[in-house]
Design an enzyme around this catalytic site. Structure first.
Site: not given
Lengths: 480, 488
Positions: B76, B151, B175
Site C-alpha cells: 500500500k 482504503s 480498511s
C-alpha cells in the site's frame, strides 16, 4: 497608591541529555544549521517519537530537588499550532498530567534573608527549531537543530514580589539545576529561558490583578529591567484609572521596553490532547528512591551546613554555596588550613576577585584549593602577615609556585626573632624623640592611636616582614 | 503462475519450477497489460523489482533464503519506501520520495521479498471506496463498475486481479477487511501494536494497524510471520512475543466457541449477504464449532465514537503537511499564511479536508470534553463489551460489510452512507482487537466476506479458524474475470 508587584515565572530549562527527547540526534550547541536533525526531528511522514529515559530521570531529579510530588503516571500531550520552525505542527508537551507536581524551594536575597517560593508544576516537552531572517533575501530560513531538545518547563506560583526576588529565584534555580547536573543553565545559549507573568495590586489587597506575560527574557539583568519597566507601565495605566490588558509582551533589551505581541483574548487554541504515539510514563517508587539515593547535597542544605559547621553568616554561606564547584573548593581550602573563617575570607575576596577580574570559572583557577590552604597556614603560623600573604597569593596566581617556595625565594618570611625585632624597635625609638615625648605625655586613649606611628616605622624598616603582634608587644614594653 | 498461492510460490521457487525473476516478470507484465482497467497501482518500478528478484534468486541458489525470499509483494502506498515515491494517495505527497523504509518494508526486504509496486488507496487512508485517491479510483476486478472498497482498495484489487500474489494494507476502521470482502480475498488486521507503525504514514495513530491481504489464511499467516514483532522505534508496538502464525493452522475447530454478536445480524444487514454469512457459520458448526449468541450493547455508538477519535487524531497528524519541508508547496506564496492555506487547499482532497475540520472542531476548547473525551470514554465501554463477549466465546463472527461492493460514485456524495459501510469493522479498531475477512460466497456474482474477530494477540487462532473454513470451502479459490483473462 502603593502597588504590590505579583510575579510568577515560567522557566524553560534545557536538559543536559546527549540526545534529543524523542530521537537519537545530538543536542550539541552551535552546530551548522540542520546538521543535528534527523527524520524524527524534521517531522517526516511516518516518523514516531521514542522517549529519552535520561530526560525522565532528570525531571525526577528536579522534582526531588524541590520536594515535589512526582507524577507516577504522567502523560504527553500534543499542543497544536502552526509555525514554520515547529515541524510536526504540534509540540509534544505535558498538559494535564505533568511529571513533577507541586513543590517548593528556598531563595536567598542580597541581605542574606530567605524566602520560600512555591513551584506549581514542571513538565517535559520538546523545543522547537529556529527561524532565521537574515541572509535569505526577504525569505526566512529554518534551522531545526534545536527541534526536539528536551525542555523542563518550571512554573512558579505567583509568590515573587519584586525584581530582586525574581533574580534571586532564577539564581537559586540555576544553582539547583547545576548542582543536580541536569542542565548547564547557560542563559546566553538559551539553556534557561524565562517568561515573566506580572500583575500589580494595591498593597494589602489579596486579589490578583490582570497580568501580562513577558516572553523570553534571557539574562538576570534583563529580567530585572523588564520587571521594573513593566511595573512602571502597569502602574501608570492603573493610576490613570485604566485597565491592564491580559496579553503577551516582548522585552526589547535594546530599547529597554516591553511591547505587545498578541492579546490573549485572540489567543491560540492549542487543542491539547493525549499524544497517541507515546505511552503514559509510569514511574514506580523503586525508580524514585534509586534516584533520591544518588542526589547530591543541594544548595539550601549545604548553606545551612556551612552556617552550622563553619560558623559562617548567611550571606557568606550563600556566596560560597551558589556554585557547587566553588563550595567544594572552599571545603578543600578549609581542610587544608583548618580555619573556616579565614578560608571564607580568602576565597570570597582574593580568589573570587581574581577569578572575576580574569573572567575565569572556578575550575580554571591557577591556584588550587590545597595551595591556597597552604598559604593560609603560613598566616596562621605567623610565618607571614596577611598583607604579605596577598603578595604571595599574587605570585601564586602568576604561577610562580607554592606559598612556601615564594616566601623562601623572595625572603618574605616574617621576622619573629625577638632579638632582631628588639634592635629594630630600639632604632625607631632612638630616631623618634619628638614622637616618644608626645606619646609619653598622652593618656591611654591617645596612646593607642600614637603607637601606630612606631609600628609603621618598624614595619617600614623590616620591609613589612616584622611580626606585628610582637612589634606591638615590644613597643608597649619599651615605651612605658 | 499468477493463480498460485504464496504457499505454492514458495514451494515452486525452492523446487526451481521458476525463478523469482520469472515470477516477478510475470506479474510486471500482467500489471502493464491489465492495470489500466483496475488502476490498482500508483507506482511500479520494474528495474528495482527485477534487481531485487535477481538478488533473491542468488539467495535461493546459495541456500540461505527466508520463507518469503523471491516472493513479489505489493505494498500500500502508505508505507515509506526508500528511494521510491510514497504518495499516500494524495497530491500533497505526489513528489515525496522518502529517504527511509518503513519498518514493515525493511522486514520484507530483509526476507528477500520483492517490491512489485505501491498500490492505490483512498487519500491518507480516508475512505471506504478508494474513490478519494488523487490517482483516481481503483476498480473491483469482479466488476469494474464497482468499487474495490477502501482504503486499501488497490491492494485488494491487485491480489484479486492476479496482479500480485499478496499485498500489505492498513486498517484504521476496516480498511483491510472491507476491501478484502469486496474483492473476494482474505485480509487480516492484527492486534493494535502487533505490527510496527514506523514509516507508515499516520491517519489515526491509536487505531492504525498494518496487515496482510492475500488469497488465503495460510498466505496471510506467511506474511504476518514477516511483519509482526516489536519495534523499538514504535513505542506503541507490543512486546508480546510473536509466534509462527502457520503453526496452528491445522488445529481442529472441535469445541471452539464462536460468538455471534446479535447487533451484527439486525437491521442494516442486507438479506442476501446475511444468508451467505449464515451459511458460513453453519459450515463452521459442521467443523465442530459451537455457535453462541453474544451482545455488543454499545454497538450503536461505534460510528459516532470513531468519527470523533479518528478525525481528531488525523487533524493533528496531517498538520506536518505544511509546504515547508517536503511535499506539495503552492507556487509563489506571498507570506506564511498564504503558504499554509494554499498549500493545504491544493494538496488535500475533499474527504481529507472534511476530516481535518471535524477533528479540529472536536478538539477545540469548549468542545473537547463533549466530543473527544466523551468518545474516549465510550471507546472504553465498547472494549469492555468485547471483553465480556470473550468470556463466552473464543472468537466472534459476523458479516464484514452490510452488503457487497457498491457502484462507483454511488456513495461518493454522501459521506454518512459511506461511513455506514464500516459499521461492523470500526469497533474492532476501537477495541484494538485482531479481525479478519474471509471470502464467504457471492451475491449476484459479487463477493461477500465473513468477519472473524479475536482476542488481543490471538491472530493464530483467527488464522486457524479461517484456514479450516477454507479447507472446507472454495470461495477463496474462485477467480475474478481479471484473473482468468489477460496475459499469461
Amino acid at each position: 497608591m502603593q502597588w504590590e508587584t505579583v510575579i510568577g515565572l515560567e522557566v524553560h530549562l534545557q536538559l543536559a541529555t546527549h540526545s534529543k527527547i524523542f530521537s537519537g540526534s545530538p543536542t550539541t550547541f552551535g552546530a551548522e544549521p540542520n546538521t543535528q536533525a534527523n527524520a524524527v526531528d524534521l517531522g517526516m511522514p511516518g516518523m514516531l517519537p521514542v522517549l529519552n529515559e535520561q530526560a525522565v530521570r532528570y525531571a525526577v531529579m528536579f522534582g526531588l530537588g524541590i520536594e515535589a510530588e512526582i507524577g507516577k503516571r504522567s502523560v504527553f500531550d500534543r499542543k497544536n499550532y502552526f509555525y514554520p520552525d515547529l515541524p510536526k505542527g504540534y509540540q509534544i508537551s505535558q498538559f494535564q498530567y505533568p511529571i513533577v507536581g507541586r513543590g517548593h524551594f528556598e531563595i536567598q536575597l542580597e541581605d542574606g534573608s530567605t524566602r520560600e517560593i512555591g513551584i506549581t508544576r514542571a513538565h517535559l516537552e520538546e523545543d522547537a527549531g529556529k527561524s532565521l531572517h537574515e541572509d535569505f533575501h526577504g525569505q526566512s530560513g529554518i534551522d531545526l537543530n534545536r527541534a526536539g531538545t528536551p525542555l523542563l518547563e518550571i512554573v512558579s506560583e505567583p509568590d515573587i514580589r519584586s525584581a530582586a526576588e525574581a533574580v534571586a529565584y532564577l539564581k537559586a534555580l540555576h544553582s539547583l539545576v547545576t548542582y543536580l547536573g541536569i542542565s548547564d543553565g547557560n542563559m546566553a545559549e538559551g539553556s534557561m529561558r524565562c517568561d515573566i507573568n506580572i500583575s500589580l495590586r494595591p498593597t494589602g489587597s489579596d486579589t490578583l490583578g490582570t497580568r501580562a506575560e513577558i516572553k523570553n527574557v534571557n539574562s538576570f539583568r534583563f529580567v530585572e529591567k523588564a520587571i521594573h519597566h513593566e511595573f512602571e507601565r502597569q502602574a501608570d495605566i492603573l493610576e490613570d484609572g485604566g485597565k491592564v490588558v491580559q496579553e503577551t509582551r516582548l522585552y526589547d533589551a535594546d530599547r529597554d521596553e516591553t511591547r505587545s505581541m498578541r492579546s490573549k483574548e485572540v489567543a491560540n487554541d492549542y487543542r491539547y490532547f493525549p499524544e497517541p504515539d507515546l505511552l503514559p510514563v509510569v514511574i514506580d517508587d523503586g525508580y524514585i528512591e534509586a534516584i533520591r539515593s544518588e542526589l547530591p547535597e543541594l544548595p539550601t542544605d549545604k548553606r545551612r551546613r556551612f552556617m552550622d559547621q563553619y560558623g559562617l553568616g548567611a550571606y557568606d554561606a550563600g556566596v560560597l554555596v551558589d556554585n557547587r564547584e566553588l563550595a567544594d573548593y572552599y571545603e578543600a581550602v578549609v581542610a587544608a588550613c583548618g580555619d573556616a573563617k579565614i578560608a571564607a575570607n580568602w576565597v570570597q575576596v582574593e580568589l573570587l576577585g581574581q577569578l572575576n577580574k580574569n573572567e575565569l570559572e572556578i575550575g580554571a583557577s591557577p591556584v588550587s584549593a590545597e595551595a591556597l590552604g597552604g598559604l593560609i597556614q603560613r598566616i596562621l603560623d605567623n610565618s607571614i602577615s596577611g598583607k604579605i600573604a596577598k603578595q604571595v597569593f599574587e605570585a601564586m596566581w602568576q604561577g610562580e609556585g607554592g606559598a612556601d617556595e615564594i616566601i623562601e625565594a623572595r625572603g618574605l618570611k616574617q621576622v619573629s626573632d625577638s632579638g632582631e625585632l628588639e634592635a629594630m624597635v630600639d632604632e625607631v625609638i632612638a630616631g623618634s624623640a619628638a614622637q616618644v615625648e608626645q606619646y609619653l605625655a598622652a593618656d591611654d586613649a591617645k596612646r593607642k592611636k600614637l603607637v601606630g606611628y612606631f609600628v609603621g616605622q618598624v614595619m617600614k624598616l623590616s620591609k613589612g616582614q616584622a611580626n606585628p603582634q610582637m612589634v606591638n608587644q615590644l613597643l608597649a614594653e619599651k615605651l612605658k | 503462475m499468477h493463480e498460485k498461492s504464496v504457499a505454492r510460490l514458495i514451494a515452486g521457487l525452492r523446487e526451481k519450477s521458476f525463478s523469482s525473476v520469472e515470477l516477478t516478470r510475470c506479474y510486471l507484465d500482467r500489471i502493464e497489460a491489465l492495470d489500466g482497467q483496475y488502476n490498482s497501482y500508483i507506482s511500479v518500478d520494474q528495474n528495482s523489482a527485477l534487481a531485487a528478484a535477481e538478488a533473491a534468486d542468488r539467495q535461493l541458489a546459495a541456500g540461505d533464503a527466508s520463507p518469503l525470499t523471491g516472493i513479489p509483494v505489493a505494498h500500500k502506498d502508505i508505507f515509506c519506501t526508500a528511494g521510491m515515491r510514497t504518495s499516500c494517495g494524495s497530491r500533497m505527497l505526489d513528489n515525496f520520495v522518502p529517504p527511509y523504509d518503513a519498518t514493515l518494508i525493511r522486514r520484507f526486504n530483509e526476507q528477500g521479498a520483492v517490491i512489485l509496486g505501491k498500490t492505490n488507496m483512498d487519500e491518507f487512508a480516508m475512505g471506504s471506496s478508494n474513490e478519494s485517491s488523487y490517482y483516481g479510483a481503483a476498480r473491483n476486478p469482479w466488476d469494474t463498475d464497482r468499487v474495490p472498497g477502501g482504503s486499501s482498495g488497490g491492494s485488494a484489487a491487485a491480489v484479486a486481479a492476479g496482479l500480485a500474489p499478496a499485498a500489505t494494507g492498513t486498517d484504521t476502521g476496516g480498511s483491510i477487511r472491507q476491501p478484502a470482502a469486496f474483492c473476494g480475498i482474505t485480509g487480516l488486521k492484527p492486534t493494535y501494536g502487533r505490527v510496527s507503525r514506523l514509516g507508515m504514514i499516520a491517519f489515526a495513530s491509536s487505531l492504525d494497524q498494518a496487515g496482510p491481504m492475500a488469497h488465503s489464511a495460510e498466505d496471510c499467516a506467511l506474511l504476518l510471520n514477516a511483519m509482526a514483532g516489536q519495534d523499538p522505534l514504535d513505542s506503541t508496538s507490543s512486546d508480546q512475543a510473536t509466534e509462527d502464525y502457520t503453526a496452528r493452522l491445522g488445529d481442529s475447530l472441535e469445541g471452539l466457541r464462536i460468538g455471534l454478536p446479535k447487533e451484527y445480524f439486525g437491521e442494516g444487514l442486507e438479506a442476501a449477504t446475511g444468508e451467505r454469512v449464515d451459511a458460513a457459520l453453519k459450515q463452521l458448526e459442521a467443523l465442530g464449532a459451537t455457535l453462541v449468541e453474544v451482545s455488543l450493547p454499545n454497538s450503536h455508538l461505534t460510528i459516532p465514537t470513531y468519527y470523533v477519535i479518528a478525525p481528531a487524531e488525523a487533524s493533528t497528524n496531517l498538520s506536518r503537511f505544511d509546504g515547508v519541508r517536503y511535499g506539495h508547496r503552492c507556487a509563489d506564496p506571498v507570506d506564511l499564511h498564504d503558504l499554509y492555506t494554499r498549500t493545504r487547499e491544493e494538496g488535500f482532497g475533499d474527504e481529507v479536508k472534511r476530516r481535518i475540520l471535524v477533528g479540529t472542531y472536536a478538539l477545540s476548547a469548549g468542545y473537547y470534553d463533549a466530543y473527544y473525551k466523551k468518545a474516549q470514554q465510550v471507546r472504553r465501554l465498547i472494549k469492555q463489551d468485547f471483553m465480556a463477549c470473550f468470556e463466552q466465546a473464543d472468537v466472534l463472527a459476523g458479516p464484514t460489510t452490510p452488503g457487497p461492493a457498491f457502484a462507483l460514485g454511488a456513495k461518493s456524495d454522501d459521506p454518512v452512507s459511506m461511513y455506514l459501510e464500516d459499521v461492523y469493522t470500526l469497533a474492532v479498531n476501537l477495541a484494538g482487537l485482531p479481525g479478519m475477512s474471509v471470502p464467504a460466497g457471492f451475491v449476484d456474482d459479487k463477493p461477500v466476506g465473513l468477519q472473524l474477530i479475536g482476542r488481543h494477540f490471538d491472530e493464530a487462532r483467527l488464522l486457524n479458524v479461517a484456514h479450516q473454513y477454507q479447507l472446507a470451502t472454495d470461495w477463496h479459490l474462485r477467480q475474478s474475470p481479471a484473473m482468468t483473462g489477460g496475459a499469461s
